[in-house]
Scaffold this motif. Structure first.
Motif, PDB file in Angstrom:
ATOM      1  N   GLY A  47       0.807  -1.214   0.000  1.00  0.00           N
ATOM      2  CA  GLY A  47       0.000   0.000   0.000  1.00  0.00           C
ATOM      3  C   GLY A  47       0.840   1.264   0.000  1.00  0.00           C
ATOM      4  O   GLY A  47       0.380   2.341  -0.398  1.00  0.00           O
ATOM      5  N   TYR A  48       2.102   1.139   0.413  1.00  0.00           N
ATOM      6  CA  TYR A  48       2.989   2.302   0.425  1.00  0.00           C
ATOM      7  C   TYR A  48       3.280   2.821  -0.984  1.00  0.00           C
ATOM      8  O   TYR A  48       3.739   3.943  -1.151  1.00  0.00           O
ATOM      9  N   VAL A  49       3.000   2.026  -1.994  1.00  0.00           N
ATOM     10  CA  VAL A  49       3.128   2.483  -3.379  1.00  0.00           C
ATOM     11  C   VAL A  49       2.214   3.687  -3.612  1.00  0.00           C
ATOM     12  O   VAL A  49       2.518   4.563  -4.418  1.00  0.00           O
ATOM     13  N   PHE A  50       1.102   3.756  -2.866  1.00  0.00           N
ATOM     14  CA  PHE A  50       0.122   4.836  -3.011  1.00  0.00           C
ATOM     15  C   PHE A  50       0.319   5.941  -1.976  1.00  0.00           C
ATOM     16  O   PHE A  50      -0.550   6.790  -1.810  1.00  0.00           O
ATOM     17  N   GLY A  51       1.434   5.928  -1.271  1.00  0.00           N
ATOM     18  CA  GLY A  51       1.737   6.964  -0.301  1.00  0.00           C
ATOM     19  C   GLY A  51       1.714   6.453   1.134  1.00  0.00           C
ATOM     20  O   GLY A  51       1.250   5.343   1.415  1.00  0.00           O
ATOM     21  N   ASN A  52       2.221   7.299   2.015  1.00  0.00           N
ATOM     22  CA  ASN A  52       2.348   6.915   3.415  1.00  0.00           C
ATOM     23  C   ASN A  52       1.004   6.674   4.101  1.00  0.00           C
ATOM     24  O   ASN A  52       0.880   5.757   4.908  1.00  0.00           O
ATOM     25  N   LYS A  53       0.005   7.484   3.788  1.00  0.00           N
ATOM     26  CA  LYS A  53      -1.288   7.328   4.452  1.00  0.00           C
ATOM     27  C   LYS A  53      -1.941   5.999   4.080  1.00  0.00           C
ATOM     28  O   LYS A  53      -2.357   5.236   4.953  1.00  0.00           O
ATOM     29  N   VAL A  54      -2.034   5.725   2.781  1.00  0.00           N
ATOM     30  CA  VAL A  54      -2.626   4.458   2.322  1.00  0.00           C
ATOM     31  C   VAL A  54      -1.786   3.286   2.817  1.00  0.00           C
ATOM     32  O   VAL A  54      -2.313   2.276   3.290  1.00  0.00           O
ATOM     33  N   GLY A  55      -0.478   3.417   2.731  1.00  0.00           N
ATOM     34  CA  GLY A  55       0.421   2.350   3.170  1.00  0.00           C
ATOM     35  C   GLY A  55       0.253   2.021   4.640  1.00  0.00           C
ATOM     36  O   GLY A  55       0.205   0.851   5.015  1.00  0.00           O
ATOM     37  N   SER A  56       0.161   3.053   5.475  1.00  0.00           N
ATOM     38  CA  SER A  56       0.005   2.793   6.909  1.00  0.00           C
ATOM     39  C   SER A  56      -1.337   2.133   7.201  1.00  0.00           C
ATOM     40  O   SER A  56      -1.432   1.244   8.050  1.00  0.00           O
ATOM     41  N   ILE A  57      -2.379   2.523   6.472  1.00  0.00           N
ATOM     42  CA  ILE A  57      -3.706   1.914   6.676  1.00  0.00           C
ATOM     43  C   ILE A  57      -3.677   0.441   6.277  1.00  0.00           C
ATOM     44  O   ILE A  57      -4.119  -0.428   7.041  1.00  0.00           O
ATOM     45  N   THR A  58      -3.155   0.135   5.097  1.00  0.00           N
ATOM     46  CA  THR A  58      -3.152  -1.264   4.642  1.00  0.00           C
ATOM     47  C   THR A  58      -2.235  -2.124   5.510  1.00  0.00           C
ATOM     48  O   THR A  58      -2.593  -3.247   5.888  1.00  0.00           O
ATOM     49  N   TYR A  59      -1.073  -1.591   5.856  1.00  0.00           N
ATOM     50  CA  TYR A  59      -0.142  -2.327   6.710  1.00  0.00           C
ATOM     51  C   TYR A  59      -0.781  -2.614   8.061  1.00  0.00           C
ATOM     52  O   TYR A  59      -0.740  -3.742   8.566  1.00  0.00           O
ATOM     53  N   ASN A  60      -1.390  -1.596   8.649  1.00  0.00           N
ATOM     54  CA  ASN A  60      -1.986  -1.750   9.976  1.00  0.00           C
ATOM     55  C   ASN A  60      -3.186  -2.685   9.975  1.00  0.00           C
ATOM     56  O   ASN A  60      -3.438  -3.367  10.970  1.00  0.00           O
ATOM     57  N   LEU A  61      -3.936  -2.737   8.872  1.00  0.00           N
ATOM     58  CA  LEU A  61      -5.042  -3.695   8.775  1.00  0.00           C
ATOM     59  C   LEU A  61      -4.533  -5.124   8.943  1.00  0.00           C
ATOM     60  O   LEU A  61      -5.182  -5.956   9.578  1.00  0.00           O
ATOM     61  N   ALA A  62      -3.381  -5.397   8.370  1.00  0.00           N
ATOM     62  CA  ALA A  62      -2.830  -6.750   8.426  1.00  0.00           C
ATOM     63  C   ALA A  62      -2.001  -7.006   9.680  1.00  0.00           C
ATOM     64  O   ALA A  62      -1.701  -8.150   9.989  1.00  0.00           O
ATOM     65  N   HIS A  63      -1.632  -5.959  10.414  1.00  0.00           N
ATOM     66  CA  HIS A  63      -0.751  -6.117  11.564  1.00  0.00           C
ATOM     67  C   HIS A  63      -1.386  -5.717  12.893  1.00  0.00           C
ATOM     68  O   HIS A  63      -0.701  -5.664  13.912  1.00  0.00           O
ATOM     69  N   SER A  64      -2.656  -5.442  12.881  1.00  0.00           N
ATOM     70  CA  SER A  64      -3.404  -5.187  14.106  1.00  0.00           C
ATOM     71  C   SER A  64      -4.043  -6.500  14.534  1.00  0.00           C
ATOM     72  O   SER A  64      -4.347  -7.361  13.708  1.00  0.00           O
ATOM     73  N   PHE A  65      -4.289  -6.665  15.813  1.00  0.00           N
ATOM     74  CA  PHE A  65      -4.933  -7.879  16.312  1.00  0.00           C
ATOM     75  C   PHE A  65      -6.443  -7.889  16.060  1.00  0.00           C
ATOM     76  O   PHE A  65      -7.094  -8.899  16.298  1.00  0.00           O
ATOM     77  N   ILE A  66      -7.006  -6.800  15.569  1.00  0.00           N
ATOM     78  CA  ILE A  66      -8.464  -6.695  15.434  1.00  0.00           C
ATOM     79  C   ILE A  66      -9.032  -7.752  14.489  1.00  0.00           C
ATOM     80  O   ILE A  66      -9.922  -8.521  14.882  1.00  0.00           O
ATOM     81  N   LEU A  67      -8.589  -7.796  13.249  1.00  0.00           N
ATOM     82  CA  LEU A  67      -9.174  -8.728  12.274  1.00  0.00           C
ATOM     83  C   LEU A  67      -8.964 -10.200  12.647  1.00  0.00           C
ATOM     84  O   LEU A  67      -9.925 -10.981  12.611  1.00  0.00           O
ATOM     85  N   PRO A  68      -7.755 -10.630  13.022  1.00  0.00           N
ATOM     86  CA  PRO A  68      -7.620 -12.046  13.387  1.00  0.00           C
ATOM     87  C   PRO A  68      -8.416 -12.407  14.644  1.00  0.00           C
ATOM     88  O   PRO A  68      -8.895 -13.539  14.761  1.00  0.00           O
ATOM     89  N   THR A  69      -8.587 -11.452  15.546  1.00  0.00           N
ATOM     90  CA  THR A  69      -9.386 -11.724  16.745  1.00  0.00           C
ATOM     91  C   THR A  69     -10.861 -11.867  16.400  1.00  0.00           C
ATOM     92  O   THR A  69     -11.534 -12.786  16.888  1.00  0.00           O
ATOM     93  N   VAL A  70     -11.371 -10.997  15.545  1.00  0.00           N
ATOM     94  CA  VAL A  70     -12.773 -11.103  15.102  1.00  0.00           C
ATOM     95  C   VAL A  70     -12.991 -12.445  14.402  1.00  0.00           C
ATOM     96  O   VAL A  70     -13.980 -13.142  14.668  1.00  0.00           O
ATOM     97  N   ILE A  71     -12.069 -12.819  13.535  1.00  0.00           N
ATOM     98  CA  ILE A  71     -12.177 -14.108  12.842  1.00  0.00           C
ATOM     99  C   ILE A  71     -12.162 -15.259  13.846  1.00  0.00           C
ATOM    100  O   ILE A  71     -12.965 -16.190  13.754  1.00  0.00           O
ATOM    101  N   ALA A  72     -11.261 -15.197  14.816  1.00  0.00           N
ATOM    102  CA  ALA A  72     -11.169 -16.264  15.823  1.00  0.00           C
ATOM    103  C   ALA A  72     -12.464 -16.380  16.627  1.00  0.00           C
ATOM    104  O   ALA A  72     -12.947 -17.490  16.871  1.00  0.00           O
ATOM    105  N   ILE A  73     -13.037 -15.261  17.006  1.00  0.00           N
ATOM    106  CA  ILE A  73     -14.294 -15.287  17.768  1.00  0.00           C
ATOM    107  C   ILE A  73     -15.408 -15.902  16.931  1.00  0.00           C
ATOM    108  O   ILE A  73     -16.153 -16.767  17.410  1.00  0.00           O
TER     109      ILE A  73
END
Length: 120
Positions: A47-73
């Motif tokens: 996502g950093y190809v599209f700039g720092n803001k988009v890159g940080s959002i896409t990176y953080n989506l994959a590196h936050s515990f939120i999505l894997p925790t929701v899936i696990a629940i």
């Protein structure tokens, strides 16, 4: 490096080891699948190809515990046996713990090298 950062990295290192033991020793999951999926969250850095803001959002989506925790629940509430999705979810958690143990944190929008762990 501050004491707090060392503690956070150590905590994540212990959690990483716990998930490795869970994956390989307790659940006896597949090494090949682990090797295929362990670095998949890093693809979201593209996502950093599209700039720092988009890159940080896409990176953080994959590196936050939120999505894997929701899936696990959801999986825990709806399944009575282990599925491929659950196996991949455990690998996802393992990746996040590994990154945090190595000192890689969630990214700030001002650039890839700025993380939530920088100020500790």
């Amino acid at each position: 490096m501050s004491v707090n950062k060392k503690i956070i990295q150590s905590e994540n290192g212990v959690a990483f080891l716990l998930f490795i033991v869970l994956y390989f020793v307790v659940l006896k999951f597949n090494l090949i699948l682990f090797l295929i999926f362990i670095l998949v969250p890093d693809i979201f850095a593209a996502g950093y190809v599209f700039g720092n803001k988009v890159g940080s959002i896409t990176y953080n989506l994959a590196h936050s515990f939120i999505l894997p925790t929701v899936i696990a629940i959801i999986l825990l509430l709806t399944s009575n046996h282990i599925t491929l999705i659950e196996e991949i979810d455990i690998i996802w958690f393992t990746h996040i713990f590994m990154d945090r143990a190595l000192g890689y944190g969630l990214k700030e929008s001002r650039g890839f090298k700025y993380t939530h762990l920088n100020n500790l």
